[in-house]
Design an enzyme around this catalytic site. Structure first.
Site, PDB file in Angstrom:
ATOM      1  N   PHE A  21       0.833  -1.208   0.000  1.00  0.00           N
ATOM      2  CA  PHE A  21       0.000   0.000   0.000  1.00  0.00           C
ATOM      3  C   PHE A  21       0.875   1.269   0.000  1.00  0.00           C
ATOM      4  O   PHE A  21       0.932   2.006  -0.996  1.00  0.00           O
ATOM      5  CB  PHE A  21      -0.919  -0.096   1.220  1.00  0.00           C
ATOM      6  CG  PHE A  21      -1.556   1.168   1.661  1.00  0.00           C
ATOM      7  CD1 PHE A  21      -2.247   1.983   0.774  1.00  0.00           C
ATOM      8  CD2 PHE A  21      -1.490   1.545   3.006  1.00  0.00           C
ATOM      9  CE1 PHE A  21      -2.853   3.159   1.214  1.00  0.00           C
ATOM     10  CE2 PHE A  21      -2.098   2.709   3.444  1.00  0.00           C
ATOM     11  CZ  PHE A  21      -2.766   3.521   2.547  1.00  0.00           C
ATOM     12  N   ASP A  74      12.271 -12.662  -0.169  1.00  0.00           N
ATOM     13  CA  ASP A  74      11.948 -12.397   1.231  1.00  0.00           C
ATOM     14  C   ASP A  74      13.080 -11.539   1.802  1.00  0.00           C
ATOM     15  O   ASP A  74      14.260 -11.838   1.594  1.00  0.00           O
ATOM     16  CB  ASP A  74      11.849 -13.719   1.993  1.00  0.00           C
ATOM     17  CG  ASP A  74      11.272 -13.510   3.378  1.00  0.00           C
ATOM     18  OD1 ASP A  74      10.192 -14.042   3.654  1.00  0.00           O
ATOM     19  OD2 ASP A  74      11.925 -12.801   4.193  1.00  0.00           O
ATOM     20  N   TYR A 167       4.745  -5.954  17.937  1.00  0.00           N
ATOM     21  CA  TYR A 167       4.936  -5.080  16.755  1.00  0.00           C
ATOM     22  C   TYR A 167       5.635  -3.783  17.162  1.00  0.00           C
ATOM     23  O   TYR A 167       6.613  -3.361  16.530  1.00  0.00           O
ATOM     24  CB  TYR A 167       3.563  -4.802  16.139  1.00  0.00           C
ATOM     25  CG  TYR A 167       3.565  -3.825  14.989  1.00  0.00           C
ATOM     26  CD1 TYR A 167       3.757  -4.253  13.674  1.00  0.00           C
ATOM     27  CD2 TYR A 167       3.340  -2.461  15.203  1.00  0.00           C
ATOM     28  CE1 TYR A 167       3.741  -3.357  12.620  1.00  0.00           C
ATOM     29  CE2 TYR A 167       3.321  -1.561  14.149  1.00  0.00           C
ATOM     30  CZ  TYR A 167       3.522  -2.008  12.868  1.00  0.00           C
ATOM     31  OH  TYR A 167       3.503  -1.109  11.825  1.00  0.00           O
TER      32      TYR A 167
HETATM   33  P1  NAD Z   1       1.406  -3.536   3.210  1.00  0.00           P
HETATM   34  O1  NAD Z   1       1.068  -4.869   3.805  1.00  0.00           O
HETATM   35  O2  NAD Z   1       0.566  -3.056   2.087  1.00  0.00           O
HETATM   36  O3  NAD Z   1       2.922  -3.489   2.756  1.00  0.00           O
HETATM   37  C1  NAD Z   1       3.920  -4.346   3.260  1.00  0.00           C
HETATM   38  C2  NAD Z   1       4.673  -4.898   2.064  1.00  0.00           C
HETATM   39  O4  NAD Z   1       5.765  -5.667   2.553  1.00  0.00           O
HETATM   40  C3  NAD Z   1       3.817  -5.829   1.187  1.00  0.00           C
HETATM   41  O5  NAD Z   1       4.025  -5.516  -0.178  1.00  0.00           O
HETATM   42  C4  NAD Z   1       4.334  -7.206   1.539  1.00  0.00           C
HETATM   43  O6  NAD Z   1       4.150  -8.141   0.474  1.00  0.00           O
HETATM   44  C5  NAD Z   1       5.796  -6.917   1.842  1.00  0.00           C
HETATM   45  N1  NAD Z   1       6.423  -7.880   2.733  1.00  0.00           N
HETATM   46  C6  NAD Z   1       5.945  -8.354   3.917  1.00  0.00           C
HETATM   47  N2  NAD Z   1       6.823  -9.217   4.469  1.00  0.00           N
HETATM   48  C7  NAD Z   1       7.878  -9.282   3.613  1.00  0.00           C
HETATM   49  C8  NAD Z   1       9.100 -10.012   3.613  1.00  0.00           C
HETATM   50  N3  NAD Z   1       9.420 -10.839   4.619  1.00  0.00           N
HETATM   51  N4  NAD Z   1       9.939  -9.859   2.572  1.00  0.00           N
HETATM   52  C9  NAD Z   1       9.637  -9.016   1.540  1.00  0.00           C
HETATM   53  N5  NAD Z   1       8.499  -8.309   1.482  1.00  0.00           N
HETATM   54  C10 NAD Z   1       7.630  -8.447   2.500  1.00  0.00           C
HETATM   55  O7  NAD Z   1       1.397  -2.493   4.427  1.00  0.00           O
HETATM   56  P2  NAD Z   1       1.657  -0.919   4.487  1.00  0.00           P
HETATM   57  O8  NAD Z   1       0.529  -0.357   5.257  1.00  0.00           O
HETATM   58  O9  NAD Z   1       1.979  -0.390   3.149  1.00  0.00           O
HETATM   59  O10 NAD Z   1       2.958  -0.852   5.447  1.00  0.00           O
HETATM   60  C11 NAD Z   1       4.244  -0.464   4.975  1.00  0.00           C
HETATM   61  C12 NAD Z   1       5.140  -0.201   6.176  1.00  0.00           C
HETATM   62  O11 NAD Z   1       4.637   0.893   6.945  1.00  0.00           O
HETATM   63  C13 NAD Z   1       5.266  -1.371   7.158  1.00  0.00           C
HETATM   64  O12 NAD Z   1       6.601  -1.417   7.630  1.00  0.00           O
HETATM   65  C14 NAD Z   1       4.334  -0.989   8.288  1.00  0.00           C
HETATM   66  O13 NAD Z   1       4.704  -1.605   9.507  1.00  0.00           O
HETATM   67  C15 NAD Z   1       4.525   0.499   8.321  1.00  0.00           C
HETATM   68  N6  NAD Z   1       3.429   1.224   8.934  1.00  0.00           N
HETATM   69  C16 NAD Z   1       2.197   1.230   8.346  1.00  0.00           C
HETATM   70  C17 NAD Z   1       1.171   1.964   8.942  1.00  0.00           C
HETATM   71  C18 NAD Z   1      -0.218   2.007   8.361  1.00  0.00           C
HETATM   72  O14 NAD Z   1      -1.079   2.663   8.964  1.00  0.00           O
HETATM   73  N7  NAD Z   1      -0.490   1.408   7.219  1.00  0.00           N
HETATM   74  C19 NAD Z   1       1.420   2.688  10.111  1.00  0.00           C
HETATM   75  C20 NAD Z   1       2.687   2.612  10.700  1.00  0.00           C
HETATM   76  C21 NAD Z   1       3.699   1.904  10.084  1.00  0.00           C
HETATM   77  C1  UD1 Z   2      -2.173   0.765  12.538  1.00  0.00           C
HETATM   78  C2  UD1 Z   2      -1.376  -0.039  11.516  1.00  0.00           C
HETATM   79  C3  UD1 Z   2      -0.039  -0.366  12.097  1.00  0.00           C
HETATM   80  C4  UD1 Z   2       0.614   0.946  12.526  1.00  0.00           C
HETATM   81  C5  UD1 Z   2      -0.259   1.716  13.528  1.00  0.00           C
HETATM   82  C6  UD1 Z   2       0.335   3.100  13.815  1.00  0.00           C
HETATM   83  C7  UD1 Z   2      -2.611  -1.438   9.950  1.00  0.00           C
HETATM   84  C8  UD1 Z   2      -3.285  -2.732   9.714  1.00  0.00           C
HETATM   85  N1  UD1 Z   2      -2.079  -1.276  11.174  1.00  0.00           N
HETATM   86  O1  UD1 Z   2      -2.441  -0.022  13.723  1.00  0.00           O
HETATM   87  O2  UD1 Z   2       0.766  -0.998  11.078  1.00  0.00           O
HETATM   88  O3  UD1 Z   2       1.873   0.722  13.044  1.00  0.00           O
HETATM   89  O4  UD1 Z   2      -1.531   1.951  12.913  1.00  0.00           O
HETATM   90  O5  UD1 Z   2      -0.549   3.856  14.597  1.00  0.00           O
HETATM   91  O6  UD1 Z   2      -2.525  -0.611   9.078  1.00  0.00           O
HETATM   92  N2  UD1 Z   2     -10.986  -1.239  14.469  1.00  0.00           N
HETATM   93  C9  UD1 Z   2     -12.346  -1.443  14.619  1.00  0.00           C
HETATM   94  N3  UD1 Z   2     -12.976  -2.253  13.703  1.00  0.00           N
HETATM   95  C10 UD1 Z   2     -12.320  -2.849  12.657  1.00  0.00           C
HETATM   96  C11 UD1 Z   2     -10.925  -2.632  12.542  1.00  0.00           C
HETATM   97  C12 UD1 Z   2     -10.292  -1.828  13.468  1.00  0.00           C
HETATM   98  O7  UD1 Z   2     -12.967  -0.930  15.551  1.00  0.00           O
HETATM   99  O8  UD1 Z   2     -12.961  -3.556  11.863  1.00  0.00           O
HETATM  100  C13 UD1 Z   2     -10.327  -0.347  15.422  1.00  0.00           C
HETATM  101  C14 UD1 Z   2      -9.163  -1.008  16.131  1.00  0.00           C
HETATM  102  O9  UD1 Z   2      -9.620  -1.690  17.275  1.00  0.00           O
HETATM  103  C15 UD1 Z   2      -8.304   0.231  16.471  1.00  0.00           C
HETATM  104  C16 UD1 Z   2      -8.554   1.189  15.300  1.00  0.00           C
HETATM  105  O10 UD1 Z   2      -9.764   0.740  14.692  1.00  0.00           O
HETATM  106  O11 UD1 Z   2      -8.714   0.835  17.645  1.00  0.00           O
HETATM  107  C17 UD1 Z   2      -7.439   1.173  14.273  1.00  0.00           C
HETATM  108  O12 UD1 Z   2      -7.157  -0.183  13.963  1.00  0.00           O
HETATM  109  P1  UD1 Z   2      -6.168  -0.614  12.783  1.00  0.00           P
HETATM  110  O13 UD1 Z   2      -6.557   0.067  11.523  1.00  0.00           O
HETATM  111  O14 UD1 Z   2      -6.075  -2.104  12.794  1.00  0.00           O
HETATM  112  O15 UD1 Z   2      -4.808   0.095  13.177  1.00  0.00           O
HETATM  113  P2  UD1 Z   2      -3.853   0.127  14.458  1.00  0.00           P
HETATM  114  O16 UD1 Z   2      -4.031  -1.064  15.332  1.00  0.00           O
HETATM  115  O17 UD1 Z   2      -4.002   1.491  15.052  1.00  0.00           O
END
Ligand code: NAD
Ligand code: UD1
Length: 328
Positions: A21, A74, A167
């Site tokens: 993403f 990986d 995490y």
């Molecule tokens: P995502 O799942 O879309 O992206 C993760 C990507 O990493 C995927 O393309 C997956 O295939 C790849 N991946 C996973 N394990 C792997 C491995 N062992 N080797 C190679 N590739 C691998 O999720 P995202 O939301 O785009 O998250 C990207 C980064 O941002 C992550 O490090 C996540 O922890 C961090 N992050 C995301 C959020 C959020 O709200 N989405 C918040 C805080 C931190």
């Molecule tokens: C998310 C990210 C994590 C990141 C963190 C930083 C994802 C999947 N997780 O975690 O990688 O490090 O933000 O702040 O992107 N909830 C509901 N109903 C649902 C799903 C979620 O009520 O169907 C609630 C959860 O309980 C939580 C909130 O929504 O309180 C956010 O949940 P989620 O999107 O899973 O994210 P985080 O746990 O905050």
């Protein structure tokens, strides 16, 4: 202008997790700014379709060589072998943007060893490559999950570190490793503590997916939404294009930095979010409450001064605009 300014830098930029993403939006921005990008991804949650636009023949940088190369690997094995043919062809790696990870807090609570191997181990593999090959800068996707609860809001980068989940622990351990490699081995690092990122291409299909992707997907289909706990928990939702700009800004400076919050400074309760998404989708979905999740933080809101000062980036997209773009 730094030595790695994106308009003049001909070196490769590697994006781990680039098919995911946040990764695919980052790849888009890098290529739009003229960089040649290598994605390393095992496609566990990433998708080819996220990068499909760069497979078209017109997207080449010189002659017929593509702007994007994708290697299925990986992050915990074989990063040297994966990159060797590409560095032989295009020259050295200038920057690594390390996003590959297991991204679910809930999954980490159930599977702490997997989280540690992928999220902390993966970072060490990246840093070892950077040290051995003289990579100038590593930008790392850390998380608001390092803070836990209890800090005064909005949360400053200097707030106490009290992760409530494996995490969060592994993200913080990775930050420490980044700081160590900078201090001892001279690899410049920037840990970006993302708050809750949302937007197009966030995959809604897993129960562990980001809440906005799940709510949007279900509300569009008129299905019931589940709120974990009372819904009073808050999050700072930041739009993915704004996050990609912050990542590219961090990669474009050769300097290392202290950790930087990436958020909006604004916050919303999950029950309010659910009501807005249901209304935007026609108001057909019921909302029910399930027990609260283990390992969750309750309140989350970023102090974003350092992001403005260090990166020159502001999260410009309002939640209303970001939700509209996500739902369209
Ligand atoms: P995502 O799942 O879309 O992206 C993760 C990507 O990493 C995927 O393309 C997956 O295939 C790849 N991946 C996973 N394990 C792997 C491995 N062992 N080797 C190679 N590739 C691998 O999720 P995202 O939301 O785009 O998250 C990207 C980064 O941002 C992550 O490090 C996540 O922890 C961090 N992050 C995301 C959020 C959020 O709200 N989405 C918040 C805080 C931190
Ligand atoms: C998310 C990210 C994590 C990141 C963190 C930083 C994802 C999947 N997780 O975690 O990688 O490090 O933000 O702040 O992107 N909830 C509901 N109903 C649902 C799903 C979620 O009520 O169907 C609630 C959860 O309980 C939580 C909130 O929504 O309180 C956010 O949940 P989620 O999107 O899973 O994210 P985080 O746990 O905050």
């Amino acid at each position: 202008m730094s030595s790695s300014d994106s308009t003049t830098d001909n070196r490769l930029v590697v994006v781990t997790g680039g098919a995911g993403f946040i990764g695919s939006h980052t790849v888009d921005l890098l290529i739009e700014r003229g960089r040649r990008v290598v994605v390393l991804d095992n496609f566990s949650t990433g998708r080819r379709s996220n990068l499909a636009r760069w497979a078209e023949p017109q997207h080449s940088l010189s002659g017929t060589s593509p702007a994007l190369e994708v290697v299925v690997t990986d992050i915990g094995h074989g990063i040297f072998a994966a990159l060797a043919p590409l560095t032989a062809k295009y020259g050295p790696v200038g920057q690594i943007i390390h996003l590959a990870a297991q991204v679910s807090v809930v999954h980490s609570v159930a599977n702490p060893l997997v989280d540690m191997q992928t999220n902390y181990g993966g970072t060490l593999h990246v840093l070892e490559y950077a040290r051995a090959m003289g990579v100038e800068k590593v930008v790392f996707a850390s998380s608001a999950a390092v803070y836990g609860d209890g800090a005064a809001l909005p949360v400053a980068e200097s707030s106490p570190i009290q992760p409530l989940s494996p995490y969060g622990i592994d993200k913080y351990a990775s930050e420490l490793a980044l700081a160590y490699y900078q201090m001892v081995h001279g690899v410049a690092g920037a840990a970006l503590r993302f708050f809750n990122v949302y937007g197009p291409r966030q995959d809604p299909t897993s129960p562990y997916s980001g809440v906005i992707s799940i709510f949007s997907d279900r509300a569009r289909a008129g299905k019931e939404l589940a709120i974990f706990g009372d819904g009073e928990q808050t999050r700072d939702f930041v739009y993915v294009a704004d996050v990609a700009r912050a990542i590219v800004a961090a990669a474009s400076s050769s300097r290392g930095t202290a950790p930087i919050n990436i958020g909006t400074g604004r916050t919303i309760a999950i029950k309010e979010l659910a009501a807005i998404v249901v209304e935007l989708c026609g108001g057909r979905s019921a909302i029910r409450h399930l027990p609260a999740r283990a390992g969750e933080i309750l309140q989350s809101q970023a102090l974003v001064e350092r992001m403005h000062q260090e990166l020159g980036v502001r999260a410009e997209t309002s939640l209303a605009d970001g939700l509209a773009r996500t739902l369209s």
